[in-house]
Design a protein around this motif. Structure first.
Motif, PDB file in Angstrom:
ATOM      1  N   THR A   1       0.904  -1.401   0.029  1.00 34.81           N
ATOM      2  CA  THR A   1       0.016  -0.170  -0.033  1.00 34.81           C
ATOM      3  C   THR A   1       0.739   1.243  -0.103  1.00 34.81           C
ATOM      4  O   THR A   1       0.595   2.229  -0.837  1.00 34.81           O
ATOM      5  CB  THR A   1      -0.882  -0.030   1.189  1.00 34.81           C
ATOM      6  N   GLY A   2       1.921   1.090   0.910  1.00 32.35           N
ATOM      7  CA  GLY A   2       2.874   2.322   0.773  1.00 32.35           C
ATOM      8  C   GLY A   2       3.613   2.723  -0.657  1.00 32.35           C
ATOM      9  O   GLY A   2       3.545   4.043  -0.799  1.00 32.35           O
ATOM     10  N   VAL A   3       3.855   1.644  -1.186  1.00 29.03           N
ATOM     11  CA  VAL A   3       4.360   1.904  -2.701  1.00 29.03           C
ATOM     12  C   VAL A   3       3.591   2.488  -3.451  1.00 29.03           C
ATOM     13  O   VAL A   3       3.740   3.594  -4.020  1.00 29.03           O
ATOM     14  CB  VAL A   3       4.836   0.557  -3.280  1.00 29.03           C
TER      15      VAL A   3
ATOM     16  N   THR B   1      -5.598  -0.799 -11.576  1.00 31.85           N
ATOM     17  CA  THR B   1      -4.008  -0.778 -11.321  1.00 31.85           C
ATOM     18  C   THR B   1      -3.592  -0.565 -10.112  1.00 31.85           C
ATOM     19  O   THR B   1      -2.520  -1.460  -9.826  1.00 31.85           O
ATOM     20  CB  THR B   1      -3.750   0.387 -12.432  1.00 31.85           C
ATOM     21  N   ARG B   2      -4.166   0.004  -9.181  1.00 29.93           N
ATOM     22  CA  ARG B   2      -3.816   0.159  -7.887  1.00 29.93           C
ATOM     23  C   ARG B   2      -3.684  -1.207  -7.174  1.00 29.93           C
ATOM     24  O   ARG B   2      -2.730  -1.520  -6.533  1.00 29.93           O
ATOM     25  CB  ARG B   2      -4.603   1.226  -6.948  1.00 29.93           C
ATOM     26  N   ILE B   3      -4.775  -1.829  -7.115  1.00 24.73           N
ATOM     27  CA  ILE B   3      -5.052  -3.232  -6.704  1.00 24.73           C
ATOM     28  C   ILE B   3      -3.826  -4.025  -7.214  1.00 24.73           C
ATOM     29  O   ILE B   3      -3.391  -4.763  -6.203  1.00 24.73           O
ATOM     30  CB  ILE B   3      -6.303  -3.583  -6.870  1.00 24.73           C
ATOM     31  N   ARG B   4      -3.700  -4.284  -8.385  1.00 22.61           N
ATOM     32  CA  ARG B   4      -2.726  -5.041  -9.043  1.00 22.61           C
ATOM     33  C   ARG B   4      -1.228  -4.655  -8.308  1.00 22.61           C
ATOM     34  O   ARG B   4      -0.548  -5.605  -8.037  1.00 22.61           O
ATOM     35  CB  ARG B   4      -2.759  -5.081 -10.614  1.00 22.61           C
TER      36      ARG B   4
ATOM     37  N   ALA C   1       1.209  -6.864  -6.005  1.00 22.28           N
ATOM     38  CA  ALA C   1       2.565  -7.185  -6.481  1.00 22.28           C
ATOM     39  C   ALA C   1       3.532  -6.968  -5.465  1.00 22.28           C
ATOM     40  O   ALA C   1       4.509  -7.616  -5.219  1.00 22.28           O
ATOM     41  CB  ALA C   1       2.781  -6.502  -7.789  1.00 22.28           C
ATOM     42  N   TRP C   2       3.596  -5.732  -4.942  1.00 23.20           N
ATOM     43  CA  TRP C   2       4.481  -5.266  -3.794  1.00 23.20           C
ATOM     44  C   TRP C   2       4.377  -6.155  -2.806  1.00 23.20           C
ATOM     45  O   TRP C   2       5.221  -6.155  -2.151  1.00 23.20           O
ATOM     46  CB  TRP C   2       4.483  -3.749  -3.912  1.00 23.20           C
ATOM     47  N   GLN C   3       3.070  -6.095  -2.022  1.00 25.12           N
ATOM     48  CA  GLN C   3       2.834  -6.988  -1.056  1.00 25.12           C
ATOM     49  C   GLN C   3       3.568  -8.471  -1.171  1.00 25.12           C
ATOM     50  O   GLN C   3       4.315  -8.909  -0.401  1.00 25.12           O
ATOM     51  CB  GLN C   3       1.276  -7.150  -0.922  1.00 25.12           C
ATOM     52  N   THR C   4       3.191  -9.126  -2.476  1.00 25.19           N
ATOM     53  CA  THR C   4       3.898 -10.274  -2.551  1.00 25.19           C
ATOM     54  C   THR C   4       5.569  -9.987  -2.668  1.00 25.19           C
ATOM     55  O   THR C   4       6.126 -10.942  -2.009  1.00 25.19           O
ATOM     56  CB  THR C   4       3.598 -10.902  -4.146  1.00 25.19           C
TER      57      THR C   4
ATOM     58  N   TYR D   1       6.956   7.545   6.295  1.00 24.25           N
ATOM     59  CA  TYR D   1       6.250   8.024   5.052  1.00 24.25           C
ATOM     60  C   TYR D   1       4.759   7.989   5.143  1.00 24.25           C
ATOM     61  O   TYR D   1       4.284   8.469   4.057  1.00 24.25           O
ATOM     62  CB  TYR D   1       6.925   7.391   3.825  1.00 24.25           C
ATOM     63  N   ALA D   2       4.270   7.516   6.141  1.00 24.93           N
ATOM     64  CA  ALA D   2       2.654   7.369   6.261  1.00 24.93           C
ATOM     65  C   ALA D   2       2.097   8.820   6.224  1.00 24.93           C
ATOM     66  O   ALA D   2       2.673   9.737   6.902  1.00 24.93           O
ATOM     67  CB  ALA D   2       2.564   6.519   7.589  1.00 24.93           C
ATOM     68  N   PRO D   3       1.086   8.734   5.400  1.00 28.74           N
ATOM     69  CA  PRO D   3       0.303  10.063   5.520  1.00 28.74           C
ATOM     70  C   PRO D   3      -0.463  10.369   6.808  1.00 28.74           C
ATOM     71  O   PRO D   3      -0.578   9.233   7.698  1.00 28.74           O
ATOM     72  CB  PRO D   3      -0.838   9.699   4.339  1.00 28.74           C
ATOM     73  N   LEU D   4      -0.787  11.454   6.864  1.00 27.52           N
ATOM     74  CA  LEU D   4      -1.439  11.950   8.311  1.00 27.52           C
ATOM     75  C   LEU D   4      -2.988  11.108   8.100  1.00 27.52           C
ATOM     76  O   LEU D   4      -3.386  11.067   7.440  1.00 27.52           O
ATOM     77  CB  LEU D   4      -1.741  13.271   8.318  1.00 27.52           C
ATOM     78  N   GLY D   5      -3.189  10.914   9.275  1.00 33.96           N
ATOM     79  CA  GLY D   5      -4.534  10.138   9.384  1.00 33.96           C
ATOM     80  C   GLY D   5      -4.439   8.659   9.074  1.00 33.96           C
ATOM     81  O   GLY D   5      -5.443   8.141   8.348  1.00 33.96           O
TER      82      GLY D   5
END
Length: 159
Positions: free
Chosen positions: A17-19, A72-75, A79-82, A110-114
């Motif tokens: 998610t961060g990526v 695209t975001r989900i894919r 992929a990065w989680q994997t 790098y986490a966004p606020l909230g």
């Protein structure tokens, strides 16, 4: 192959998610470099390959048409989680603990606020959530404060 603990799977998901969230933002260059270094594990060639992979991800997210953006975001997130899961699975306990600490620090920086979180099977959002069913059933659950119904009429003194 060894199964990862639930907390490490969640951490890998947060990494994916961060990526996706960082791509295309002002934070991207620093985030990208740190992720490539983390995944490269001291191997310059692997680090370069990860940098290129991250660039392709940012390009795919940027180039996706509005109607394809969410898929695209989900894919890309999956992929990065994997990739993070594969790295964690490949390490011994000490290495896994080191990567876990590094990834947590990276995400915290790098986490966004909230920042929001959800358990297994849950969805958390730091903004609006739209639930829609096209020819099916949609459901949502709210745990916390919410107001549903017709908004109150403002007092005439409020404009």
């Amino acid at each position: 192959m060894r199964m990862l603990a639930e907390t490490l799977v969640a951490l890998a998901a947060a990494g994916g998610t961060g990526v996706v969230q960082a791509a295309g933002t002002d934070a991207w260059p620093g985030f990208r470099q740190r992720v490539a270094r983390l995944l490269g594990r001291g191997d310059a060639g692997r680090e370069q390959a990860e940098s290129e992979r991250l660039d392709r991800t940012a390009g795919a997210l940027d180039a996706s048409a509005d109607h394809e953006a969410e898929q695209t975001r989900i894919r890309q997130q999956a992929a990065w989680q994997t990739r993070f899961e594969t790295l964690l699975e490949s390490l011994d306990e000490a290495g896994r603990e080191q990567v876990e600490t590094e990834l947590q620090a990276l995400l915290a920086e790098y986490a966004p606020l909230g920042v929001t979180s959800a358990g297994l099977g849950g969805v958390a959002a730091g903004g609006d959530v739209n639930i829609r069913a096209d020819g099916g059933i949609a459901a949502g659950a709210i745990h916390g404060g919410a107001h549903l119904g017709t908004p109150c009429t403002p007092d005439p003194s409020q404009g």
